[in-house]
Enzyme design. Structure first.
Site, PDB file in Angstrom:
ATOM      1  N   ASP A 172      36.957  44.137  28.970  1.00  0.00           N
ATOM      2  CA  ASP A 172      36.924  43.493  28.191  1.00  0.00           C
ATOM      3  C   ASP A 172      36.207  43.462  26.991  1.00  0.00           C
ATOM      4  O   ASP A 172      35.107  43.756  27.649  1.00  0.00           O
ATOM      5  CB  ASP A 172      36.660  41.942  29.017  1.00  0.00           C
ATOM      6  CG  ASP A 172      37.804  41.675  30.026  1.00  0.00           C
ATOM      7  OD1 ASP A 172      38.528  43.388  30.561  1.00  0.00           O
ATOM      8  OD2 ASP A 172      37.952  41.439  30.658  1.00  0.00           O
ATOM      9  N   GLY A 189      42.111  51.518  30.971  1.00  0.00           N
ATOM     10  CA  GLY A 189      41.807  52.972  29.862  1.00  0.00           C
ATOM     11  C   GLY A 189      41.702  53.826  31.307  1.00  0.00           C
ATOM     12  O   GLY A 189      41.619  55.361  30.996  1.00  0.00           O
ATOM     13  N   ASP A 208      48.803  43.685  35.040  1.00  0.00           N
ATOM     14  CA  ASP A 208      46.752  43.584  35.068  1.00  0.00           C
ATOM     15  C   ASP A 208      46.128  44.592  36.396  1.00  0.00           C
ATOM     16  O   ASP A 208      46.276  43.192  37.344  1.00  0.00           O
ATOM     17  CB  ASP A 208      46.021  42.688  34.332  1.00  0.00           C
ATOM     18  CG  ASP A 208      44.447  42.281  34.326  1.00  0.00           C
ATOM     19  OD1 ASP A 208      43.988  43.972  34.859  1.00  0.00           O
ATOM     20  OD2 ASP A 208      43.685  41.274  34.159  1.00  0.00           O
TER      21      ASP A 208
HETATM   22  C1  GLA Z   1      41.076  41.037  32.975  1.00  0.00           C
HETATM   23  C2  GLA Z   1      41.239  41.160  31.327  1.00  0.00           C
HETATM   24  C3  GLA Z   1      41.496  40.439  30.495  1.00  0.00           C
HETATM   25  C4  GLA Z   1      42.079  38.943  31.379  1.00  0.00           C
HETATM   26  C5  GLA Z   1      41.398  38.558  32.538  1.00  0.00           C
HETATM   27  C6  GLA Z   1      42.305  37.560  33.458  1.00  0.00           C
HETATM   28  O1  GLA Z   1      39.891  41.141  32.744  1.00  0.00           O
HETATM   29  O2  GLA Z   1      41.254  42.467  30.982  1.00  0.00           O
HETATM   30  O3  GLA Z   1      42.017  40.555  29.870  1.00  0.00           O
HETATM   31  O4  GLA Z   1      43.412  39.290  31.222  1.00  0.00           O
HETATM   32  O5  GLA Z   1      41.854  39.761  33.149  1.00  0.00           O
HETATM   33  O6  GLA Z   1      41.600  37.214  34.371  1.00  0.00           O
END
Ligand code: GLA
Length: 441
Positions: A247, A226, A184
């Protein structure tokens, strides 16, 4: 129930009572066609099963459960072990759900030093006293385990990530036995060195190369929302699936719920998906879920209507999306399981051809998506985006099909008959008709 297999490669064994296949892949690449058989007091059945040995992982979209939208930073090892137990006891595993994935918050937080041991190995926080034991527990059920890190110094929730420790972390993840890594972006912008494409790709290529060099098959899930049209290069840098949007849990909707907006955005990238490279529109949020904006609030039942939930699942399956449930495994009600576990609907997602549905009609009230299937049939979803139930028509002339088609309702497992030229059906508000069209000569 007892299980058996014919023509199972010699390097694999099948546990007759549990139905779990273990072992190593055969050395010689290729397709090994196995016949699986199951038998109990009510009868027996067989099904062909293809073991494909080669360099590409995730030949079909990965399926499982992820801790984020229910446990957030409260996640514990116990939650993970329990999720694995329920994946078996609820029957979800029988439909293909297999990854049990911890999201953010298993490592140390900024104010909780030391973050790493004397050799630099990352330390789990106090809620994860025995990560290896947890992974062994998950594997012991015949399931797979996943976890989360990021290329930046900190995760999105402010926990320690893998910046400048990529190799040592990846080796540790493999040593623990993990099978899936969500990487991430979060705080990486601060250290990226620029906003150009090469800076966006660099951390993912780095992790992709490290994972390829390990003696373990680990699926790499790119999570960078993206940026830089990741669908055009995610596979080339070693990713097996990539989030295409922000998200889902934070996505607002005016008339249509958030998943529709995320889904419509993800739908545009159909031409980039294929075996080993999937567009990821985020998790399935139904059943009981936590509040994505207030992580301390107790979980609540989804506000989506039943029709909307069928649409959500249908859309994800048509888009060959990774299928990760991210609700409460401790309170799975019958309806939620029914939405998550419909064999013919999941077959659309898991179809070995691996083609993502193409939106063929799209306006304010109508979305029709069509997905070519390996057997030559076409899975089609007619989504009613309007505020009232209404009849919807599928005109065969807009499909790459001619002549008569037999139509099967996939949610209901019901043949609806043979149609010539068009098919019309009533579709509820925000709901779907998910059908499979096969040639009927
Ligand atoms: C981001 C990701 C989520 C999740 C959070 C965790 O927002 O896009 O899917 O993993 O971090 O902090």
């Amino acid at each position: 129930m007892t299980f058996s297999a014919q023509n199972l490669p010699a390097t694999l064994t099948l546990d007759a009572s549990g139905g779990v296949i273990t072992g190593r892949a055969p050395e010689t690449p290729g397709e090994y066609v196995v016949t699986l058989a199951a038998k109990n007091g009510s009868g027996s059945d067989t099904r062909p099963f293809v073991v494909t040995v080669g360099d590409t992982l995730a030949l079909t979209p990965p399926m499982g459960w992820n801790s984020w939208y229910i446990h957030y930073y409260h996640v514990t090892e116990e939650h993970m072990r329990n999720a694995a137990d329920v994946m078996i006891s609820s029957g979800m595993a029988d439909y293909g759900y297999s990854y049990v994935n911890i999201d953010d918050c298993w490592m140390k937080k900024r104010d909780d030093e030391p973050y790493r041991d004397a050799r630099g190995a990352i330390l789990p926080n106090a809620k994860f006293p025995d990560i290896k034991g947890m992974v062994d527990h998950i594997h012991g059920k015949g399931l797979k385990a996943g976890l989360y890190t990021g290329p930046g110094p900190w995760t999105c929730a402010g926990y320690v990530a893998s910046y400048e420790h990529e190799e040592i972390d990846a080796k540790k993840f493999a040593e623990w036995g993990f099978d899936f890594l969500k990487h991430d972006w979060c705080s990486y912008s601060a250290v990226a060195g620029g906003a150009e494409l090469e800076h966006m790709q660099k951390p993912y290529r780095l992790m992709g190369d490290i994972l390829k060099g390990l003696d373990r098959d680990i699926i790499l899930n790119l999570c960078q929302y993206g940026m830089g049209d990741v669908w055009t290069w995610g596979g080339a840098v070693g990713g097996h699936c990539w989030r295409t949007t922000g998200d889902l849990g934070l996505q607002e909707g005016a008339l249509l719920p958030g998943f529709y907006h995320i889904g419509l955005s993800n739908a545009r990238h159909y031409e980039y998906a294929g075996p080993g490279r999937w567009n990821d529109p985020d998790y399935i949020l139904i059943g009981r879920i936590g509040n994505a904006r207030a992580h301390d609030e107790p979980p609540k039942p989804t506000t989506l209507t039943p029709s909307e939930q069928y649409s959500y699942m249908s859309m994800w399956c048509l888009m060959a999306a990774p299928l990760f449930y991210s609700g409460d495994m401790r309170y799975l009600d019958e309806f939620t399981l029914n939405v998550l576990c419909n064999a013919e609907v999941i077959d659309v997602d898991q179809d070995p051809l691996g083609v993502q549905a193409r939106p063929i009609v799209q306006d304010d009230e109508t979305l029709i998506m069509a997905k070519p299937m390996a057997d030559g049939s076409l899975a089609v979803g007619l989504f009613n985006l309007a505020e009232l139930s209404r009849p919807m028509t599928l005109d065969f002339s807009i499909l790459p099909l001619a002549g008569k088609r037999s139509v099967r309702d996939l949610w209901r497992h019901k043949d609806l008959g043979t149609y010539d030229g068009q098919f019309t059906t009533e579709v509820p508000r925000h709901g779907v008709a998910l059908v499979q069209l096969s040639r009927s000569d």
